[in-house]
Design a protein around this motif. Structure first.
Motif, PDB file in Angstrom:
ATOM      1  N   LEU A 195      -9.536  -4.360  -0.024  1.00 36.89           N
ATOM      2  CA  LEU A 195      -8.528  -4.859  -0.960  1.00 36.89           C
ATOM      3  C   LEU A 195      -9.128  -5.795  -1.999  1.00 36.89           C
ATOM      4  N   GLU A 209      -7.485  -3.541   4.082  1.00 37.98           N
ATOM      5  CA  GLU A 209      -6.174  -3.043   4.478  1.00 37.98           C
ATOM      6  C   GLU A 209      -6.316  -1.732   5.239  1.00 37.98           C
ATOM      7  N   THR A 269      -2.049  -4.440  -3.986  1.00 36.97           N
ATOM      8  CA  THR A 269      -2.029  -3.001  -3.765  1.00 36.97           C
ATOM      9  C   THR A 269      -3.429  -2.445  -3.780  1.00 36.97           C
ATOM     10  N   THR A 322       0.024   1.379  -1.186  1.00 43.45           N
ATOM     11  CA  THR A 322      -0.921   0.770  -0.261  1.00 43.45           C
ATOM     12  C   THR A 322      -1.014   1.624   0.998  1.00 43.45           C
ATOM     13  N   ARG A 368       3.981  -6.630   2.075  1.00 45.23           N
ATOM     14  CA  ARG A 368       3.354  -5.309   2.105  1.00 45.23           C
ATOM     15  C   ARG A 368       4.246  -4.257   2.760  1.00 45.23           C
TER      16      ARG A 368
END
Length: 429
Positions: free
Chosen positions: A19, A39, A181, A206, A301
């Protein structure tokens, strides 16, 4: 020089997306300091420094796909000067005038200029800044830089994207780019940005959002989902909370909320109706002799579902403390894979956002989920009289392949009865 590696993923996670880097090559690093965020389709993991030193080399850029224990950078001794690897032939071909580079290339392959770019030329850009610049069609040389050594920071780029007065051409009229994102693949073209009152912006999903979408659609395609409804008079629970709130806080250091009462009521109902606590595995039904309850929590998220373990052994105070801890971790992006793995039943509370009624979707491989909703005062018939009472609609979505309608209705009725007489929960009646 020690390698900076990706944390070990769980068995169900195969890869992740880098990320962001919190440090740039040449910057000093202290032991325990967060270097980068990765992520996965479940959580965001932090990569921390194992010792003091200097970030020497970045091997993976923001937006790159990374594997478990893969090297993403190198940490050098404190005060060491960051190495500047030569640009790849592709990068030099894309920008012949680039000269020496920092070892990082943009999504399109253009080499990044060194920190000491001459006046009037494009300044050095970190991957995060470069993404904002590219997606918003900004002119980097026109962005006022506030970072160390005259570097452009993420906030500088975001401010420019919001209309900071730079000469960068057309901009999006929508909200600023979210820096949380995942970046688009390197081969993907930059998102088209339109101007005017009907502007649009294309932002990649994401990994967590992609996984949420996949799981929800999968359960809709697989399970035979049906929802049954009921209503609960919340006055007895409200009276209980009002009467004992001060003593509860004084003893346990946490407020008594409705969620702990629902968790305890649902646990007792699961004991009475084991099919609701079971799951399907192939052609087998797996009956769980434990009660691990997922509590849906909203985060930046997306929706996450941390798990309360062995709720039959938890007091109301234990439940409130655990839920409060999950909420803090979710807000800070600190939930771990262990926090969200497993679970035999789930509860979601749309009432916190004002929802009156909904049909929640099962959290596979579980077989049922309880939906709480807003508490609204409305007239009801009580002992032959019309009275005003604080009422809540509750919903149970269940997999009809394993749970019959009679069981589902009786399960929800039991929860209703326990909440309308909460002393039964405390007395185990």
């Amino acid at each position: 020089m020690p390698d900076i590696k990706v944390p070990v993923f769980s068995e169900s996670v195969s890869e992740g997306t880098l990320l962001s880097w919190h440090k740039q090559p040449g910057e000093a690093v202290k032991r325990g300091e967060v270097l980068a965020e990765i992520e996965t389709d479940k959580v965001v993991l932090e990569v921390t420094a194992l010792q003091d030193g200097t970030l020497q080399t970045v091997v993976k850029n923001e937006g790159d796909t990374v594997l478990s224990e893969e090297v993403i950078g190198v940490l050098g001794e404190a005060g060491a000067v960051a190495a500047a690897p030569a640009a790849s032939p592709e990068a030099q071909a894309a920008d012949p005038a680039a000269g020496p580079v920092s070892g990082e290339t943009s999504a399109g392959g253009t080499a990044v200029q060194p920190d000491s770019a001459p006046s009037g030329e494009t300044p050095a850009l970190s991957p995060a800044v470069r993404r904002v610049v590219t997606e918003n069609n900004l002119n980097a040389s026109q962005i006022p830089a506030t970072g160390p050594r005259g570097n452009i920071t993420k906030q500088d780029a975001v401010s420019a994207a919001q209309g900071g007065g730079t000469d960068q051409g057309p901009q999006s009229a929508t909200a600023p780019v979210s820096l949380q994102t995942a970046a688009a693949p390197a081969s993907a073209p930059a998102a088209a940005v339109a101007s005017g009152p009907r502007a649009e912006q294309r932002v990649p999903m994401t990994r967590i959002r992609q996984r949420i979408a996949e799981r929800l659609k999968e359960v809709q395609n697989t399970a035979a989902i049906l929802t049954t409804f009921n209503e609960v008079n919340m006055q007895p629970a409200m009276d209980l909370r009002k009467k004992y709130q001060d003593q509860f806080v004084a003893k346990h250091g946490v407020k008594l909320g409705f969620m702990s009462l629902f968790v305890r009521a649902a646990t007792e109902a699961l004991k009475a109706f084991p099919n609701v606590n079971a799951s399907i595995d192939g052609k087998d039904i797996v009956y769980h002799a434990y009660y691990d309850m997922g509590i849906a929590v909203a985060s930046e998220r997306g929706l996450v579902v941390p798990i309360l373990r062995d709720t039959d052994a938890m007091s109301l105070a234990d439940i409130e403390k655990a839920i409060g801890g999950f909420a803090v971790k979710a807000k800070a992006g600190k939930l771990t894979m262990e926090d969200m793995s497993g679970g035999t039943f789930s509860i979601t509370n749309g009432g916190t956002f004002g929802s009156m009624m909904s049909t929640p979707i099962i959290n596979a491989p579980q077989s049922a989920i309880l939906g709480m909703h807003n508490i609204i005062e409305r007239p009801i018939a009580q002992n032959g009289q019309v009275v005003i009472a604080p009422m809540m609609y509750v919903a149970l979505s269940y997999d009809h392949r394993i749970i019959d309608g009679k069981e589902a209705v009786q399960f929800l009725v039991m929860i209703k009865n326990l909440l309308e007489d909460p002393a039964r929960i405390l007395l185990d009646l």
